[in-house]
Motif scaffolding. Structure first.
Motif, short mmCIF file in Angstrom:
data_model
loop_
_atom_site.label_atom_id
_atom_site.label_comp_id
_atom_site.label_asym_id
_atom_site.label_seq_id
_atom_site.Cartn_x
_atom_site.Cartn_y
_atom_site.Cartn_z
N ASP A 167 -8.64 3.00 0.19
CA ASP A 167 -8.32 3.77 -1.01
C ASP A 167 -8.08 5.24 -0.70
O ASP A 167 -7.28 5.90 -1.34
CB ASP A 167 -9.47 3.67 -2.03
N GLU A 168 -8.83 5.77 0.29
CA GLU A 168 -8.69 7.18 0.66
C GLU A 168 -7.25 7.49 1.08
O GLU A 168 -6.65 8.47 0.64
CB GLU A 168 -9.67 7.50 1.79
N LYS A 169 -6.68 6.63 1.90
CA LYS A 169 -5.29 6.81 2.33
C LYS A 169 -4.35 6.69 1.13
O LYS A 169 -3.39 7.46 0.99
CB LYS A 169 -4.94 5.76 3.38
N PHE A 170 -4.64 5.73 0.27
CA PHE A 170 -3.79 5.50 -0.90
C PHE A 170 -3.75 6.73 -1.81
O PHE A 170 -2.69 7.18 -2.24
CB PHE A 170 -4.31 4.28 -1.67
N PHE A 171 -4.92 7.30 -2.11
CA PHE A 171 -4.98 8.44 -3.03
C PHE A 171 -4.49 9.74 -2.40
O PHE A 171 -3.91 10.58 -3.09
CB PHE A 171 -6.40 8.62 -3.56
N LYS A 172 -4.72 9.92 -1.10
CA LYS A 172 -4.36 11.19 -0.46
C LYS A 172 -2.91 11.23 -0.02
O LYS A 172 -2.30 12.32 0.01
CB LYS A 172 -5.27 11.45 0.74
N ARG A 173 -2.32 10.08 0.33
CA ARG A 173 -0.97 10.08 0.88
C ARG A 173 0.04 9.35 0.01
O ARG A 173 1.14 9.83 -0.23
CB ARG A 173 -0.98 9.47 2.28
N GLU A 174 -0.34 8.16 -0.45
CA GLU A 174 0.66 7.32 -1.11
C GLU A 174 0.90 7.71 -2.56
O GLU A 174 2.05 7.76 -3.01
CB GLU A 174 0.23 5.85 -0.98
N ILE A 175 -0.18 8.00 -3.31
CA ILE A 175 0.01 8.43 -4.70
C ILE A 175 0.86 9.70 -4.78
O ILE A 175 1.81 9.76 -5.57
CB ILE A 175 -1.35 8.64 -5.40
N PRO A 176 0.57 10.75 -3.98
CA PRO A 176 1.42 11.95 -4.04
C PRO A 176 2.88 11.67 -3.74
O PRO A 176 3.78 12.28 -4.33
CB PRO A 176 0.80 12.89 -2.99
N PHE A 177 3.15 10.74 -2.81
CA PHE A 177 4.55 10.41 -2.50
C PHE A 177 5.21 9.72 -3.68
O PHE A 177 6.37 10.00 -4.01
CB PHE A 177 4.61 9.52 -1.26
N LEU A 178 4.49 8.81 -4.34
CA LEU A 178 5.06 8.12 -5.50
C LEU A 178 5.32 9.07 -6.66
O LEU A 178 6.15 8.79 -7.53
CB LEU A 178 4.12 7.00 -5.95
N ARG A 187 8.34 0.65 -1.03
CA ARG A 187 7.25 -0.02 -0.30
C ARG A 187 5.90 0.41 -0.85
O ARG A 187 5.01 -0.42 -1.06
CB ARG A 187 7.34 0.32 1.19
N LEU A 188 5.75 1.72 -1.14
CA LEU A 188 4.47 2.21 -1.65
C LEU A 188 4.23 1.77 -3.09
O LEU A 188 3.08 1.54 -3.48
CB LEU A 188 4.43 3.74 -1.55
N LEU A 189 5.30 1.61 -3.87
CA LEU A 189 5.14 1.10 -5.23
C LEU A 189 4.60 -0.33 -5.19
O LEU A 189 3.71 -0.68 -5.96
CB LEU A 189 6.47 1.13 -5.98
N PHE A 190 5.14 -1.13 -4.30
CA PHE A 190 4.65 -2.51 -4.16
C PHE A 190 3.18 -2.51 -3.73
O PHE A 190 2.37 -3.28 -4.24
CB PHE A 190 5.51 -3.28 -3.16
N ASN A 191 2.82 -1.62 -2.79
CA ASN A 191 1.43 -1.51 -2.35
C ASN A 191 0.52 -1.15 -3.51
O ASN A 191 -0.60 -1.68 -3.63
CB ASN A 191 1.30 -0.45 -1.24
N ALA A 192 0.99 -0.24 -4.37
CA ALA A 192 0.19 0.18 -5.53
C ALA A 192 -0.05 -0.99 -6.47
O ALA A 192 -1.16 -1.16 -7.01
CB ALA A 192 0.91 1.31 -6.27
#
Length: 243
Positions: free
Chosen positions: A113-124, A217-222
Protein backbone atom coordinates in the motif's frame (compact mmCIF):
# COMPACT_ATOMS: atom_id res chain seq x y z
CA UNK A 1 -17.29 25.23 -9.28
CA UNK A 2 -20.86 25.01 -10.52
CA UNK A 3 -23.44 27.31 -12.05
CA UNK A 4 -27.16 26.66 -11.74
CA UNK A 5 -28.69 26.11 -15.15
CA UNK A 6 -25.37 26.48 -16.99
CA UNK A 7 -23.44 23.55 -18.50
CA UNK A 8 -19.91 23.28 -16.99
CA UNK A 9 -17.02 24.27 -19.21
CA UNK A 10 -13.57 22.70 -19.50
CA UNK A 11 -12.18 25.60 -17.42
CA UNK A 12 -14.75 24.99 -14.67
CA UNK A 13 -13.82 21.33 -14.76
CA UNK A 14 -10.14 22.03 -14.17
CA UNK A 15 -10.82 24.41 -11.25
CA UNK A 16 -12.78 21.72 -9.40
CA UNK A 17 -9.68 19.52 -8.86
CA UNK A 18 -8.66 21.01 -5.51
CA UNK A 19 -6.98 19.11 -2.68
CA UNK A 20 -9.27 17.62 -0.04
CA UNK A 21 -9.37 19.69 3.19
CA UNK A 22 -8.14 17.65 6.15
CA UNK A 23 -7.82 17.76 9.93
CA UNK A 24 -5.64 15.98 12.49
CA UNK A 25 -7.24 13.71 15.08
CA UNK A 26 -5.58 11.76 17.90
CA UNK A 27 -6.92 8.74 19.76
CA UNK A 28 -5.59 5.66 21.52
CA UNK A 29 -4.75 4.07 18.17
CA UNK A 30 -2.54 6.89 16.87
CA UNK A 31 -2.52 10.24 15.08
CA UNK A 32 -4.36 10.54 11.78
CA UNK A 33 -4.98 13.03 9.02
CA UNK A 34 -8.62 12.65 7.93
CA UNK A 35 -10.89 14.59 5.53
CA UNK A 36 -12.99 17.36 7.11
CA UNK A 37 -15.95 15.99 5.20
CA UNK A 38 -16.37 12.19 5.64
CA UNK A 39 -17.88 12.11 2.15
CA UNK A 40 -14.37 12.90 0.82
CA UNK A 41 -12.84 9.73 2.27
CA UNK A 42 -10.93 7.71 -0.31
CA UNK A 43 -12.49 4.37 -1.35
CA UNK A 44 -9.03 2.87 -0.77
CA UNK A 45 -9.11 3.73 2.94
CA UNK A 46 -9.99 1.00 5.43
CA UNK A 47 -12.53 1.07 8.21
CA UNK A 48 -11.00 0.44 11.64
CA UNK A 49 -11.10 -3.22 12.67
CA UNK A 50 -12.86 -4.23 15.86
CA UNK A 51 -10.06 -4.60 18.39
CA UNK A 52 -9.92 -7.86 20.38
CA UNK A 53 -10.21 -6.78 24.01
CA UNK A 54 -8.50 -9.68 25.77
CA UNK A 55 -6.31 -12.71 25.11
CA UNK A 56 -4.10 -14.94 27.23
CA UNK A 57 -1.42 -15.48 24.62
CA UNK A 58 0.07 -13.91 21.49
CA UNK A 59 -1.72 -14.68 18.23
CA UNK A 60 1.63 -15.21 16.49
CA UNK A 61 4.10 -16.96 18.82
CA UNK A 62 1.65 -18.34 21.38
CA UNK A 63 3.61 -17.06 24.37
CA UNK A 64 1.57 -16.20 27.46
CA UNK A 65 1.13 -12.52 28.33
CA UNK A 66 2.56 -11.35 31.67
CA UNK A 67 3.80 -8.28 33.50
CA UNK A 68 6.83 -8.27 31.19
CA UNK A 69 5.09 -9.40 28.00
CA UNK A 70 2.29 -6.94 27.21
CA UNK A 71 -0.67 -7.16 24.87
CA UNK A 72 -0.80 -4.97 21.75
CA UNK A 73 -3.39 -4.79 18.98
CA UNK A 74 -2.33 -4.90 15.35
CA UNK A 75 -3.74 -1.64 13.96
CA UNK A 76 -4.79 -3.29 10.72
CA UNK A 77 -6.49 -6.55 11.78
CA UNK A 78 -7.23 -5.80 15.45
CA UNK A 79 -5.88 -9.07 16.85
CA UNK A 80 -3.61 -9.20 19.91
CA UNK A 81 0.15 -9.87 19.80
CA UNK A 82 3.22 -9.40 21.94
CA UNK A 83 5.50 -6.54 20.93
CA UNK A 84 8.15 -8.94 19.60
CA UNK A 85 5.73 -10.18 16.94
CA UNK A 86 4.80 -6.68 15.70
CA UNK A 87 6.60 -4.15 13.52
CA UNK A 88 5.98 -0.44 13.04
CA UNK A 89 5.07 0.44 9.46
CA UNK A 90 3.15 3.22 7.68
CA UNK A 91 -0.58 2.53 7.33
CA UNK A 92 -1.88 5.10 4.84
CA UNK A 93 -5.07 3.14 4.20
CA UNK A 94 -6.21 4.08 7.72
CA UNK A 95 -4.96 7.70 7.54
CA UNK A 96 -2.21 7.24 10.17
CA UNK A 97 0.48 9.92 10.00
CA UNK A 98 3.20 7.92 11.78
CA UNK A 99 4.11 4.22 11.49
CA UNK A 100 1.94 1.98 13.69
CA UNK A 101 2.12 -1.56 15.08
CA UNK A 102 1.22 -4.33 12.62
CA UNK A 103 1.48 -8.11 12.61
CA UNK A 104 3.50 -10.25 10.21
CA UNK A 105 0.44 -11.07 8.10
CA UNK A 106 -0.70 -7.46 7.66
CA UNK A 107 2.77 -5.93 7.22
CA UNK A 108 3.30 -7.13 3.60
CA UNK A 109 -0.06 -5.65 2.59
CA UNK A 110 0.85 -2.30 4.13
CA UNK A 111 4.24 -2.29 2.43
CA UNK A 112 2.47 -2.76 -0.90
CA UNK A 113 0.00 0.00 0.00
CA UNK A 114 2.89 2.36 0.76
CA UNK A 115 4.10 2.17 -2.84
CA UNK A 116 0.54 2.54 -4.10
CA UNK A 117 -0.20 5.71 -2.11
CA UNK A 118 3.21 7.36 -2.54
CA UNK A 119 3.83 6.63 -6.23
CA UNK A 120 0.83 5.25 -8.06
CA UNK A 121 -2.00 7.44 -6.73
CA UNK A 122 -0.09 10.69 -7.53
CA UNK A 123 0.56 9.43 -11.07
CA UNK A 124 -3.13 8.60 -11.59
CA UNK A 125 -3.99 12.14 -10.50
CA UNK A 126 -2.03 13.48 -13.47
CA UNK A 127 -4.17 14.06 -16.56
CA UNK A 128 -3.27 11.76 -19.47
CA UNK A 129 -4.83 11.80 -22.93
CA UNK A 130 -6.74 8.82 -24.34
CA UNK A 131 -9.06 7.88 -27.13
CA UNK A 132 -12.30 7.22 -25.24
CA UNK A 133 -14.94 5.02 -26.83
CA UNK A 134 -18.42 5.38 -25.34
CA UNK A 135 -20.90 5.34 -28.20
CA UNK A 136 -18.24 6.87 -30.46
CA UNK A 137 -14.56 7.83 -30.25
CA UNK A 138 -13.54 11.09 -28.58
CA UNK A 139 -10.14 12.42 -27.52
CA UNK A 140 -10.18 13.25 -23.79
CA UNK A 141 -7.85 13.49 -20.84
CA UNK A 142 -8.56 11.36 -17.77
CA UNK A 143 -7.34 11.61 -14.20
CA UNK A 144 -8.19 10.33 -10.73
CA UNK A 145 -10.01 12.87 -8.55
CA UNK A 146 -8.35 14.39 -5.48
CA UNK A 147 -10.47 12.21 -3.16
CA UNK A 148 -9.71 9.10 -5.29
CA UNK A 149 -13.42 8.48 -5.82
CA UNK A 150 -13.87 9.20 -9.54
CA UNK A 151 -12.19 8.89 -12.90
CA UNK A 152 -12.66 12.41 -14.29
CA UNK A 153 -12.71 13.24 -17.99
CA UNK A 154 -11.44 16.56 -19.33
CA UNK A 155 -11.84 18.05 -22.79
CA UNK A 156 -14.46 19.18 -25.28
CA UNK A 157 -17.44 16.86 -25.05
CA UNK A 158 -16.40 15.28 -21.72
CA UNK A 159 -20.03 15.14 -20.52
CA UNK A 160 -20.74 12.49 -23.16
CA UNK A 161 -18.97 9.97 -20.92
CA UNK A 162 -21.46 9.42 -18.07
CA UNK A 163 -21.66 13.14 -17.36
CA UNK A 164 -17.88 13.43 -17.26
CA UNK A 165 -16.97 10.98 -14.54
CA UNK A 166 -17.09 7.35 -13.42
CA UNK A 167 -17.16 6.48 -9.72
CA UNK A 168 -14.64 3.77 -8.90
CA UNK A 169 -17.16 2.09 -6.61
CA UNK A 170 -19.58 1.88 -9.57
CA UNK A 171 -17.04 -0.14 -11.59
CA UNK A 172 -18.07 -3.80 -11.58
CA UNK A 173 -15.33 -5.16 -13.86
CA UNK A 174 -12.21 -3.98 -15.66
CA UNK A 175 -10.35 -5.77 -18.47
CA UNK A 176 -6.97 -5.01 -20.01
CA UNK A 177 -6.78 -4.82 -23.80
CA UNK A 178 -3.47 -5.33 -25.57
CA UNK A 179 -3.18 -4.63 -29.28
CA UNK A 180 0.62 -4.59 -29.43
CA UNK A 181 3.50 -7.03 -28.93
CA UNK A 182 4.69 -5.36 -25.71
CA UNK A 183 3.54 -6.56 -22.32
CA UNK A 184 1.69 -3.36 -21.45
CA UNK A 185 -2.04 -2.63 -21.72
CA UNK A 186 -2.88 -0.39 -24.67
CA UNK A 187 -6.50 -0.17 -23.60
CA UNK A 188 -8.88 -0.71 -20.68
CA UNK A 189 -12.49 -1.88 -20.91
CA UNK A 190 -14.49 -0.58 -17.95
CA UNK A 191 -17.86 -2.06 -17.02
CA UNK A 192 -19.75 0.25 -14.67
CA UNK A 193 -23.19 1.20 -13.42
CA UNK A 194 -24.14 4.57 -14.92
CA UNK A 195 -26.10 7.49 -13.44
CA UNK A 196 -29.39 5.82 -14.48
CA UNK A 197 -28.40 2.62 -12.64
CA UNK A 198 -27.83 0.83 -15.95
CA UNK A 199 -24.93 -1.39 -17.01
CA UNK A 200 -22.58 0.54 -19.25
CA UNK A 201 -19.14 0.19 -20.86
CA UNK A 202 -16.37 2.55 -21.86
CA UNK A 203 -13.01 1.84 -23.50
CA UNK A 204 -9.89 3.93 -22.84
CA UNK A 205 -7.31 3.47 -25.60
CA UNK A 206 -3.70 4.59 -25.23
CA UNK A 207 -2.46 7.29 -27.59
CA UNK A 208 0.79 5.33 -27.87
CA UNK A 209 2.62 7.49 -25.33
CA UNK A 210 4.45 5.74 -22.50
CA UNK A 211 2.70 7.86 -19.87
CA UNK A 212 -0.79 6.89 -21.04
CA UNK A 213 0.09 3.19 -21.09
CA UNK A 214 1.52 3.46 -17.57
CA UNK A 215 -1.64 5.29 -16.42
CA UNK A 216 -3.81 2.43 -17.74
CA UNK A 217 -1.67 -0.17 -15.96
CA UNK A 218 -1.89 1.72 -12.65
CA UNK A 219 -5.64 2.19 -13.02
CA UNK A 220 -6.05 -1.56 -13.36
CA UNK A 221 -3.82 -2.06 -10.29
CA UNK A 222 -6.01 0.37 -8.34
CA UNK A 223 -9.12 -1.60 -9.27
CA UNK A 224 -7.45 -4.81 -8.07
CA UNK A 225 -6.48 -3.19 -4.75
CA UNK A 226 -10.10 -2.23 -4.11
CA UNK A 227 -10.94 -5.93 -4.19
CA UNK A 228 -7.95 -7.32 -2.28
CA UNK A 229 -8.15 -8.66 1.30
CA UNK A 230 -8.21 -5.75 3.75
CA UNK A 231 -5.94 -7.41 6.26
CA UNK A 232 -3.73 -10.47 6.52
CA UNK A 233 -5.90 -12.35 9.00
CA UNK A 234 -9.59 -12.96 9.63
CA UNK A 235 -11.02 -9.99 11.48
CA UNK A 236 -12.68 -10.48 14.87
CA UNK A 237 -16.45 -9.99 14.92
CA UNK A 238 -16.69 -8.45 18.38
CA UNK A 239 -14.60 -6.98 21.17
CA UNK A 240 -13.21 -3.67 22.39
CA UNK A 241 -9.89 -1.86 22.55
CA UNK A 242 -7.02 -3.57 24.34
CA UNK A 243 -3.81 -1.54 24.18
Amino acid sequence: MSFAGVAPTVADRTESFNDVDRKIIKDSRGIRMVPLDPEDNSPFYLVDPVYVSSANSCEECGKTFSLTRWRHNCRRCGLIFCQSCLVKLPLHRMNFIDPVLQCSSCAPLSKHDEKFFKREIPFLQRACRFIVNHGGDISLKAQLSSNHQQILFIGEGFTRVNGGQIRLLDVVAMSRLNFSHIDQPTGILIHFTNARDEDSKVVLLSTGEETSEKWLRLLFNAFVILREPLCGRARPSSGATAA
